[in-house]
Design an enzyme around this catalytic site. Structure first.
Site, PDB file in Angstrom:
ATOM      1  N   THR A 139      56.507 -48.272   4.161  1.00 38.18           N
ATOM      2  CA  THR A 139      57.905 -48.507   4.535  1.00 38.18           C
ATOM      3  C   THR A 139      58.198 -48.223   5.999  1.00 38.18           C
ATOM      4  OG1 THR A 139      58.519 -46.235   3.920  1.00 38.18           O
ATOM      5  CG2 THR A 139      58.671 -47.936   2.211  1.00 38.18           C
TER       6      THR A 139
ATOM      7  N   GLU B 144      93.326 -61.248 -17.902  1.00 38.19           N
ATOM      8  CA  GLU B 144      94.146 -61.855 -18.949  1.00 38.19           C
ATOM      9  C   GLU B 144      95.541 -62.220 -18.432  1.00 38.19           C
ATOM     10  OE1 GLU B 144      91.926 -58.387 -21.048  1.00 38.19           O
ATOM     11  OE2 GLU B 144      92.478 -58.978 -18.997  1.00 38.19           O
TER      12      GLU B 144
ATOM     13  N   GLU C 215      69.681 -45.876   0.393  1.00 43.96           N
ATOM     14  CA  GLU C 215      68.947 -46.422   1.536  1.00 43.96           C
ATOM     15  C   GLU C 215      68.454 -45.229   2.343  1.00 43.96           C
ATOM     16  OE1 GLU C 215      70.465 -49.766   3.583  1.00 43.96           O
ATOM     17  OE2 GLU C 215      71.633 -50.509   1.874  1.00 43.96           O
TER      18      GLU C 215
ATOM     19  N   GLY D  66      64.591 -42.557   3.016  1.00 47.33           N
ATOM     20  CA  GLY D  66      63.146 -42.533   3.134  1.00 47.33           C
ATOM     21  C   GLY D  66      62.453 -42.183   1.833  1.00 47.33           C
TER      22      GLY D  66
END
Length: 372
Positions: free
Chosen positions: A168, A59, A301, A303
Site C-alpha cells: 500500500t 410515501e 482510510e 494505514g
C-alpha cells in the site's frame, strides 16, 4: 415475513422502488434510503423517494404525486411505513387517509419506534399488508442503517489501494499515487455515501489527507448533492490537532482521544474521550460512539496498523480494494498489519461481492465470509 406468492408485477415494481431509493444514497443519512411506487395493476401512477433527512418520506412524495388516484391502489415501499411522529408525520396514517388498498413492503423496519407498528396500523384500518418481497436486496441497500439499529455500531468499510504484490506504500510511507485517476474519482462516490471517514493520527501526520468529497473536477459526479461525511481522527494523545488539512473547515472533524490527553489552549474542534484497551483506543467503543451520533456507514482510510487492528477485532464488514498493475517490492508496506497468521488454517477468507475495471485498475468489493 409473509408467505405470499408475489406476482411478476410485484417484483418489477419493487425493483423500481429499490432503484428509486438508491437516489438518496448521499443525502438521507442518518435516515434509511426508501423508495415508493404507487400503482393500479401494472400501471404506475406515482413514485417517490426519501431525498433528505428532515424532508418528506418516500410515501408522502408519492402520495402527493398520486392525488386522488391513490385510492384503492397498491403501494410498493422498500421499508415498513413509519408509525410515529418525528420530523415528519406518520406515513402509515397518510396511506390510510389516502385510501390505498394494499401495501407491499420489502422489509420490516427494526427502528424501535416503528418495528411492526406501521404494519399494525395499516391492517387495523383494513389495508392489506404483505412484506418480505426482495427483502435481501432491501437489507443490502440499507446495511449501514440496519447495522446501527441492530448491532449498535456502523457498517465498517475499509478502503485500500494496493499494488499487485499487496503493498500500500513504499517503506518511507510514499503512496501517491498507487491507483489511477479513475479509481480516485470512484472513491469520492463511496465517501459521499459514508456518514464518517475514519483515519488515525499516523496517517494525518504522514499524508496530511483532506478526507473530503470532491466532485467539482468536471468528472462524473460533479454537481451531485451530498451531506459531507464527518472526519474522525483516532488520536490518543491529540498529537495532530495543531496541523493538517483535516481541520480546513471543508467538513466537520471529530478527534477521539484518551482520558489523559489534554486539549491545548484555544482548541475548539469537536472531540470526545474513548477508553483505552491494550494501549490503544478501544475500537468497539469508537464505533459505538459513532453509532450514538447517528453514523450509519464508516469508511476507513488509514494505514496498515489501523486496518489490521479492525480486522483482528472482527469489526470489518467490507473491504473496498483498488488493485493497480504496479509492483512495489518486498520492503513496501502491507495491506494489513499485525494479523500474525502462521498456518493456513488461520487464514482469513474474504468473498468477492463485486469486481469492476476502472481505467487500468481493478476494484474489488470484498466481505468476510461471516457476512457474504
Amino acid at each position: 415475513m409473509t408467505t405470499t406468492a408475489f406476482s411478476a408485477t410485484d417484483h418489477a415494481l419493487m425493483t423500481r422502488a429499490l432503484r428509486l431509493a438508491e437516489r438518496g444514497a448521499y443525502t438521507t443519512k442518518p435516515n434509511p434510503m426508501v423508495g415508493c411506487v404507487i400503482a393500479h395493476g401494472d400501471e404506475v401512477i406515482a413514485e417517490g423517494w426519501h431525498a433528505v433527512a428532515g424532508g418528506p418520506h418516500a410515501e408522502i412524495v408519492a402520495l402527493q404525486a398520486a392525488g386522488d388516484r391513490a385510492r384503492g391502489a397498491t403501494v410498493y415501499v422498500t421499508l415498513e411505513p413509519c408509525a410515529h411522529t418525528g420530523k415528519t408525520g406518520p406515513c402509515a396514517d397518510a396511506l390510510i387517509a389516502a385510501g390505498v388498498g394494499r401495501v407491499v413492503a420489502a422489509m420490516r423496519d427494526p427502528f424501535p419506534q416503528v418495528d411492526g407498528a406501521g404494519f399494525d396500523a395499516l391492517r387495523a384500518a383494513g389495508v392489506g399488508v404483505e412484506h418480505g418481497l426482495m427483502a435481501a436486496a432491501a437489507r443490502r441497500l440499507n446495511h449501514g442503517f440496519l447495522s446501527r439499529i441492530e448491532r449498535k455500531r456502523p457498517w465498517v468499510r475499509v478502503k485500500l489501494a494496493t499494488s499487485l504484490d499487496g503493498r500500500t506504500a513504499l517503506a518511507n510511507g510514499d503512496s501517491k499515487w498507487i491507483s489511477g485517476e479513475a479509481s480516485r474519482r470512484d472513491v469520492m462516490h463511496w465517501r459521499a455515501r459514508a456518514g464518517a471517514l475514519l483515519t488515525g493520527a499516523g496517517t494525518v501526520l504522514a499524508d496530511d489527507p483532506q478526507l473530503t468529497v470532491r466532485f467539482g473536477d468536471g468528472g462524473p459526479g460533479e454537481g451531485i448533492a451530498f451531506v459531507p461525511p464527518l472526519r474522525v481522527v483516532l488520536d490518543p494523545g491529540l498529537a495532530t490537532v495543531g496541523r493538517g488539512r483535516i481541520r480546513d473547515g471543508a467538513a466537520p472533524t471529530l478527534y477521539l482521544h484518551s482520558a489523559t490527553a489534554k486539549p491545548p489552549r484555544g482548541f475548539d474542534a469537536a472531540h470526545a474521550v474513548v477508553p483505552m484497551r491494550d494501549g490503544l483506543l478501544d475500537l468497539t467503543a469508537v464505533l459505538q460512539l459513532l453509532a450514538a451520533r447517528g453514523i450509519n456507514e464508516v469508511q476507513v482510510e488509514a494505514g496498515a496498523t489501523l486496518a489490521g487492528a479492525l480486522l483482528r477485532a472482527d469489526l470489518v464488514d467490507e473491504v473496498l480494494l483498488y488493485v493497480a498493475p504496479v509492483l512495489l517490492g518486498a520492503d513496501a508496506r502491507p495491506l494489513f498489519d499485525g494479523l500474525h497468521i502462521d498456518e493456513m488454517s488461520q487464514r482469513l477468507r474474504l468473498q468477492t461481492v463485486e469486481t469492476r475495471r476502472l481505467g487500468d485498475d481493478l476494484r474489488l468489493l470484498l466481505r468476510p465470509e461471516r457476512l457474504a
